[in-house]
Scaffold this active site. Structure first.
Site, mmCIF file in Angstrom:
data_model
loop_
_atom_site.group_PDB
_atom_site.id
_atom_site.type_symbol
_atom_site.label_atom_id
_atom_site.label_comp_id
_atom_site.label_asym_id
_atom_site.label_seq_id
_atom_site.Cartn_x
_atom_site.Cartn_y
_atom_site.Cartn_z
ATOM 1 N N GLU A 105 47.497 8.717 50.573
ATOM 2 C CA GLU A 105 47.560 7.929 49.332
ATOM 3 C C GLU A 105 49.011 7.727 48.874
ATOM 4 O O GLU A 105 49.349 6.676 48.329
ATOM 5 C CB GLU A 105 46.715 8.601 48.243
ATOM 6 C CG GLU A 105 45.225 8.512 48.551
ATOM 7 C CD GLU A 105 44.340 9.166 47.500
ATOM 8 O OE1 GLU A 105 43.579 8.458 46.846
ATOM 9 O OE2 GLU A 105 44.432 10.406 47.330
ATOM 10 N N GLU A 125 38.826 13.472 52.691
ATOM 11 C CA GLU A 125 38.185 14.067 51.503
ATOM 12 C C GLU A 125 36.673 14.204 51.643
ATOM 13 O O GLU A 125 36.068 15.133 51.107
ATOM 14 C CB GLU A 125 38.486 13.219 50.253
ATOM 15 C CG GLU A 125 39.889 13.358 49.717
ATOM 16 C CD GLU A 125 40.893 12.409 50.366
ATOM 17 O OE1 GLU A 125 41.992 12.270 49.833
ATOM 18 O OE2 GLU A 125 40.569 11.816 51.408
#
Length: 678
Positions: A105, A125
């Site tokens: 990210e 994730e």
């Protein structure tokens, strides 16, 4: 405290460097440092571009998991990344090692990304029951398209730098040893150009033009995703990136992330993440225990089990001498191994060169003397104490001193096996699960006299051959099979009392197991251990064998099977069970699915409590590791002991009492005190 982030000027480029070992996790100080670094660049007219890189072995490898569940401290990662992306001076991520989760990210919020060839990039994730929470599900599809983003977000496996460049996630692949210099040169080449922001990208329109992308992806990955909440939330978030504005898409991501973060699945999966690491630690064995070098392994038995065990070592580059009693059995066993490898190559997971390399490490033999120089010998012979003791007595004579002698027994007493040798300290149980070249679990059984270095070496070796290991003490069935026998006992009783055997299977399927006990019997073969006398029938299994219902291989076992191995309940089997119940005088009744579930699962938890009480497992989470990796217990419930904690130990005790089943003192006392196993 000094900041883990420092900056260096290279002419007109500011390099922001993170030094937060071991993996540059994005803890509060790192987030603050990134925000400060960008501010510094923006407030200095002499700085015209920015490079973000990391010291150590990797780029940012994700969030700081130790912060999970604690009150958040600013700046949040989304805030820090928004600042970074808003910069009007070009920002370049210089990636080496892995850029995972929050690290990916960070890279997405930069305007450009360069990576060394060995780098890996991903958003894993979902493996912790979550989705990215710092706009990863919104920036990624806008940069690379929904179709390319889906597997990254919803399956979570990282991709190579080359693949990342192919889909447009990486702008340039740079020199393995010149990352910083190449990144600075790249940054300089972009000065004065308008900066591209991922949040403003339009590649996500592919999902708007062809909305079928999402359903096709679901269909293709349905089996992997069954029962899990996070992959579906991930798909929803990626879809939202095409349907909503960036700002609203980010809100949607936060909402989905929050729901998962507070849900039981993510708690269970985070518990498992730490449980697997904890299982490697043996409380009373010092971390610096010197290990025994394992350069050559011996395996006794070239059957299904011995062959599978052997493949683990060959695949890890460790030479194996495999021993059989008869030449034809030896040839058959080595032939099966070669075929397994060739099938793997056909599926593109290996090259033929690697197949030859693995098989080239194998020495087949009929002579015990050829095991003399092995550092570890594993027997995988018939599950019979006399046979095993005979093998160990022979090994004691021929194998060099200091070598580890291991048994792949799934049930028998390791201490008794060790008495056949003059070196009980070097005897250990290594219980592989079938098929041994595929199944992840290795139960490491510690005998009363097993030495610390033998145990520590076995645990380290497990990792090397790609296994997840957990230590068990010596008791019948160790951790896994001991608990399984409780479930099996209840399954057999339930069908005698009137439950349909397919309902018993379906209850476990609905809970999240890949198969139920009767399906499993059919797959393994009902005739395993059968005495082969059709006139001697004392159990339902023997009755099935007597009429040739041996399981899937015979096209019929508990179920009838068609050519595609689809199962349907059998009238013949229903009648066999009904006759047995009548003979035993067991009254028949309707049995609800709730009762089936409670009677199958609660006695397992009770047995787990006894295992802990007897110190046969070090910690409750080790039991969870065994059941998730060896028996298909659904990962999203965290394993039997964590699941019991989730539903409440008092619920388990009340259920056991309701069905007139045993409650151990250990479980009762924990429930009374309002405690949990983990």
């Amino acid at each position: 405290m000094t900041s883990p982030i420092r900056t260096e000027r290279h002419d007109n480029v500011l390099v922001i460097i993170s030094d937060n070992p071991p993996v540059n996790a994005l803890g509060q100080a790192v987030r603050q440092g990134l925000a400060d670094g960008i501010e510094q660049a923006l407030s200095d007219d002499g700085v015209e571009a920015v490079v973000i890189r990391c010291d150590g072995r990797t780029f940012f490898a994700g969030a700081d998991i130790t912060e999970f569940g604690k009150p958040p401290m600013g700046p949040s990662l989304p805030d820090a990344l928004d600042k970074l992306e808003a910069s009007n001076k070009p920002v370049v991520a210089a990636i080496h090692g892995t850029a995972l989760g929050g690290g990916c990210e960070v890279a997405l919020a930069c305007h450009y990304r360069v990576a060394v060839p060995s780098a890996k990039i991903g958003l894993p994730e979902v493996k912790l029951g979550l989705i990215p929470g710092a706009a990863g599900t919104q920036r990624l599809p806008r940069l690379v398209g929904a179709e390319a983003a889906l597997p990254l977000v919803a399956v979570g496996n990282p991709i190579s730098a080359k693949k990342a460049k192919d889909i447009g996630l990486v702008d340039e692949i740079v020199g393995e040893d010149s990352l910083e210099a190449d990144a600075i040169a790249f940054a300089k080449s972009r000065i004065g150009q308008p900066v591209p922001r991922a949040s403003e990208g339009t590649a996500n329109q592919d999902g708007v033009r062809n909305p079928d992308i999402f359903d096709e992806f679901r269909a293709k990955n349905g089996r992997k995703m069954r029962g899990f909440d996070a992959p579906n939330a991930a798909i929803e978030a990626v879809k939202a990136a095409g349907e909503l504005s960036y700002v609203d898409g980010v809100k949607k991501e936060r909402e989905l992330f929050g729901k998962l973060m507070t849900g039981t699945q993510s708690k269970a999966m985070r518990h498992y993440f730490f449980a697997e690491r904890a299982a490697n630690k043996i409380d009373d064995v010092p971390a610096d225990t010197p290990l025994i070098p394992i350069k050559k392994v011996g395996v006794i038995g070239a059957g299904t089990m011995g062959g599978g065990i052997t493949m683990n070592f060959l695949s890890a580059g460790i030479p194996v001498t495999i021993l059989e009693m008869q030449q034809d059995a030896l040839d058959r066993g080595t032939g099966v191994m070669r075929k397994n490898y060739e099938n793997t190559a056909k599926r593109g997971r290996m090259t033929m060169e690697q197949v030859e390399g693995a098989m080239g490490l194998l020495t087949p033999t009929l002579d015990y003397a050829d095991l003399a120089d092995c550092d570890l010998v594993i027997e995988a012979v018939y599950e019979n104490m006399d046979v095993k003791k005979e093998v160990f007595a022979k090994l004691d004579e021929v194998v060099k001193q200091g070598a580890i002698l291991a048994s792949n027994t799934s049930y028998l007493n390791i201490d008794e096996i060790a008495t056949a040798t003059k070196r009980p300290g070097y005897v250990i149980g290594l219980h592989f699960f079938s098929p041994a070249n595929v199944m992840k679990l290795l139960e490491v059984v510690r005998g009363e006299k097993t030495r610390d270095d033998v145990l520590a070496t076995s645990m380290k070796l497990a990792k090397k051959i790609g296994k997840v290991a957990a230590v068990s003490g010596v008791c019948p069935g160790f951790i896994g099979n001991r608990m399984l026998s409780q479930r099996q006992q209840q399954a057999n009783k339930l069908i005698m009392e009137g439950a349909n055997y397919w309902d018993v299977d379906d209850v476990l399927l609905e809970f999240g197991f890949p198969m139920g006990p009767f399906q499993m019997g059919d797959l393994a073969g009902i005739d395993i251990g059968w005495h082969r006398d059709p006139s001697k029938v004392t159990t339902v299994r023997e009755a099935l064998c007597a009429v040739g219902r041996f399981g899937q291989k015979a096209g019929k076992g508990f179920y009838d099977y068609d050519e595609s191995r689809n199962r349907t309940p059998s009238d013949e089997v229903k009648k066999i069970i009904a006759d047995f119940a009548e003979k035993e005088g067991t009254p028949q009744r309707e049995i609800s699915k709730d009762e089936i579930r409670e009677r199958l699962l609660y006695p397992m938890v009770n047995e787990g409590a006894k295992i802990l009480d007897e110190k046969m497992a070090q910690r409750a989470s080790d039991i969870d590791v065994v059941w998730i990796n060896g028996y298909g217990w659904p990962l999203y419930t965290g394993g039997p002991m964590f699941w019991a904690d989730t539903i409440g130990l008092d619920t388990v005790v009340a259920g056991l009492e309701k069905h007139d089943l045993e409650v151990s003192d250990y479980l009762r006392n924990k429930a009374k005190a309002g405690e949990t196993f983990n």
